[in-house]
Design an enzyme around this catalytic site. Structure first.
Site, mmCIF file in Angstrom:
data_model
loop_
_atom_site.group_PDB
_atom_site.id
_atom_site.type_symbol
_atom_site.label_atom_id
_atom_site.label_comp_id
_atom_site.label_asym_id
_atom_site.label_seq_id
_atom_site.Cartn_x
_atom_site.Cartn_y
_atom_site.Cartn_z
ATOM 1 N N GLU A 166 -1.819 -4.380 15.243
ATOM 2 C CA GLU A 166 -2.563 -4.226 16.645
ATOM 3 C C GLU A 166 -3.241 -2.936 16.120
ATOM 4 O O GLU A 166 -3.445 -2.091 17.323
ATOM 5 C CB GLU A 166 -2.413 -4.661 17.211
ATOM 6 C CG GLU A 166 -1.353 -5.311 17.550
ATOM 7 C CD GLU A 166 -0.541 -5.663 19.202
ATOM 8 O OE1 GLU A 166 -1.261 -4.915 20.133
ATOM 9 O OE2 GLU A 166 -0.914 -6.651 19.907
ATOM 10 N N GLU A 364 3.256 -12.826 16.653
ATOM 11 C CA GLU A 364 3.767 -12.176 18.070
ATOM 12 C C GLU A 364 3.707 -13.273 19.490
ATOM 13 O O GLU A 364 2.543 -13.610 18.911
ATOM 14 C CB GLU A 364 2.942 -10.530 18.705
ATOM 15 C CG GLU A 364 3.978 -9.557 18.213
ATOM 16 C CD GLU A 364 3.824 -8.447 18.581
ATOM 17 O OE1 GLU A 364 3.454 -8.470 20.439
ATOM 18 O OE2 GLU A 364 4.275 -7.316 17.569
HETATM 19 C C1 BG6 Z 1 2.141 -6.299 22.101
HETATM 20 C C2 BG6 Z 1 3.018 -5.220 21.177
HETATM 21 O O1 BG6 Z 1 1.012 -5.807 22.222
HETATM 22 O O2 BG6 Z 1 2.693 -6.743 22.481
HETATM 23 C C3 BG6 Z 1 4.562 -4.724 21.493
HETATM 24 O O3 BG6 Z 1 2.721 -5.300 19.168
HETATM 25 C C4 BG6 Z 1 4.014 -4.855 22.570
HETATM 26 O O4 BG6 Z 1 4.542 -3.394 21.071
HETATM 27 C C5 BG6 Z 1 4.064 -6.371 23.036
HETATM 28 O O5 BG6 Z 1 5.794 -4.183 23.210
HETATM 29 C C6 BG6 Z 1 3.895 -6.421 24.706
HETATM 30 O O6 BG6 Z 1 3.369 -5.454 25.831
HETATM 31 P P1 BG6 Z 1 4.179 -4.925 26.967
HETATM 32 O O7 BG6 Z 1 2.501 -4.470 26.655
HETATM 33 O O8 BG6 Z 1 5.033 -5.802 27.778
HETATM 34 O O9 BG6 Z 1 4.971 -4.128 26.253
#
Ligand code: BG6
Length: 462
Positions: A166, A364
């Site tokens: 990202e 993800e």
């Molecule tokens: C993604 C990232 O955008 O979202 C992670 O690659 C992140 O690092 C995940 O933890 C979830 O978002 P957040 O801000 O709730 O942790």
């Protein structure tokens, strides 16, 4: 009806070094921007929990991997921490870190879990940040050297490399919206940072190819499909095109096509903030595109034409569109993100149609929920039916896209275990595996057992 996935589909989950490894007292890791920010501003972190005490993978990785093996993952992504391997960001390589990553990857392989290794997950070494971080062209060179060190050290164990996770996030959060260090608001700097990240990725890919490493190299992008409020309205439509250029195509185009979106180039030229570059560097970007694209999908972006008065004194992306709050949206109240399952399908179809159907995978997708303890049964298993539903609904759309020709090779959930999350620390839990932070005990959640069945069947009943 059964949703059957292609043979050898990658099933697993993702994590990152800074969100899981943690620190040991007096360890030899160098500081990253997160260690630094926690030291200077601990109040910014949810309940004052910082990156030094995460899920302590540095000492607990075997337990994590045992649970992943039990679920049946065939692949797992994490990242090497640049500031652990090279405490100053360049030069000396820390031998304790080398030994740790060797063991970590060996233990994955021993369990039949293919390591997918990313090189940068928002974690600039502080020594380099002090010299300007991504604003400084020297950081790009340092990153390529660090990548080369990783390929040389671990190239025989790793088949799937990723340059960055990202890369838009350090741009937005560090240089526009103040959620990551150095928390400045400056579009000109944001543009230079983004450009240097894209160049660093391409330069690392060039190193990878020149060193004859086996396997593939890619990048992981958070793609937020952008929908206009009224698709029939040309002004809403152009607002969506611009938002898409800022937040998706800014990295997707250089990574896959070696070029930058013309809409963005026009805007930066118009504002007089074209990044400093050279013809040679632009050629590196043009000639070193990715083999494989990781797609992180959480939520869509909905926009409309600009009606509202300009908020900030300085130029911002929001000068070109307004957010649109769709009244029918479903929301994950803990994270405040819209849940729109079809967005994952639209993203894969966009890659099929407009990005030469590049090989990709969902790297993800997931749902952070607060206070999951309340769903614990007598055996200590968290009954997270909502997560099962979430994954199932998204997987159904992934399946549909594959049926329609999308070149999607796998699905990784965020995250394998609950982990530490930037400013939110441990507020929201994402894992298939829960972690008791006091005892560090790992327990598979109901969703993890459900996923085990999906992996075993290579699909599920719709
Ligand atoms: C993604 C990232 O955008 O979202 C992670 O690659 C992140 O690092 C995940 O933890 C979830 O978002 P957040 O801000 O709730 O942790």
């Amino acid at each position: 009806m059964k949703h059957q996935f292609p043979k050898d589909f990658w099933w697993g989950a993702a994590a990152s070094g800074p969100q899981t490894e943690g620190r040991l007292p007096n360890d030899s890791k160098g500081a990253s921007i997160w260690d630094h920010w926690y030291q200077t501003n601990p109040e910014k972190f949810f309940q004052g929990q910082g990156p030094n005490r995460t899920t302590q993978v540095i000492t607990h990785f075997q337990e994590d991997l045992n649970s992943m093996e039990e679920i049946g993952f065939n692949s797992f992504r994490t990242s090497i921490q640049w500031s652990r391997l090279m405490p100053e960001g360049r030069g000396a390589v820390d031998q304790a870190a080398v030994a740790f990553y060797h063991r970590y990857f060996d233990e994955m392989l021993a369990r039949g879990i293919e390591p997918f290794v990313n090189l940068y997950h928002f974690d600039m070494p502080m020594a380099l940040q002090n010299e300007g971080g991504w604003l400084n062209r020297e950081t790009v060179t340092a990153f390529a050297e660090y990548a080369q060190v990783c390929f040389d050290l671990f190239g025989d164990k790793v088949n799937h490399w990723f340059t960055q996770n990202e890369p838009i996030v350090p741009v937005e959060m560090g240089y526009l919206y103040q959620q990551h260090y150095p928390a400045v608001v400056d579009l000109a700097q944001a543009v230079q940072v983004g450009y240097h990240e894209a160049l660093a990725s391409a330069l690392a890919i060039q190193k990878f190819r020149r060193s004859g490493c086996k396997g593939t190299i890619g990048i992981i992008l958070n793609l937020t499909p952008t929908y206009p409020k009224d698709p029939q309205n040309p002004a809403d439509q152009s607002a969506a095109v611009i938002a898409d250029a800022f937040f998706n195509r800014s990295f997707l185009d250089p990574a896959v096509k070696g070029t930058f979106p013309k809409e963005l180039v026009e805007i930066v030229d118009d504002l007089g903030i074209r990044p400093v570059t050279t013809a040679e560097d632009l050629a590196v970007i043009r000639n070193n595109t990715v083999d494989l694209l990781g797609v992180n999908y959480y939520q869509p972006r909905r926009v409309q034409q600009k009606h509202s008065p300009k908020q900030a004194m300085q130029p911002m992306p929001e000068d070109y569109f307004d957010a649109y709050d769709w009244p029918d949206k479903k929301i994950n109240p803990y994270r405040g993100w819209e849940i729109y399952e079809k967005g994952i399908y639209d993203t894969l179809i966009n890659l099929r149609d407009n990005y030469n159907n590049i090989p990709c995978f969902i790297s993800e997708n997931g749902m952070g929920v607060e206070d999951e303890e309340r769903f614990k049964n007598e055996e200590g298993v968290i009954e997270d039916a909502y997560r099962i539903q979430f994954v199932k609904d998204h997987l159904a759309y992934v399946h549909q896209a594959i049926q329609e020709g999308a070149h999607c090779l796998g699905y990784h959930m965020w995250a394998a275990t609950d982990n530490w999350s930037w400013l939110n620390a441990f507020k929201n839990r994402y894992g298939f595996i829960s972690i008791d932070l006091d005892t560090q005990k790992r327990t598979i959640k109901r969703s993890g057992y459900w996923f085990k069945e999906v992996i075993r069947e290579n699909g599920f009943d719709a």
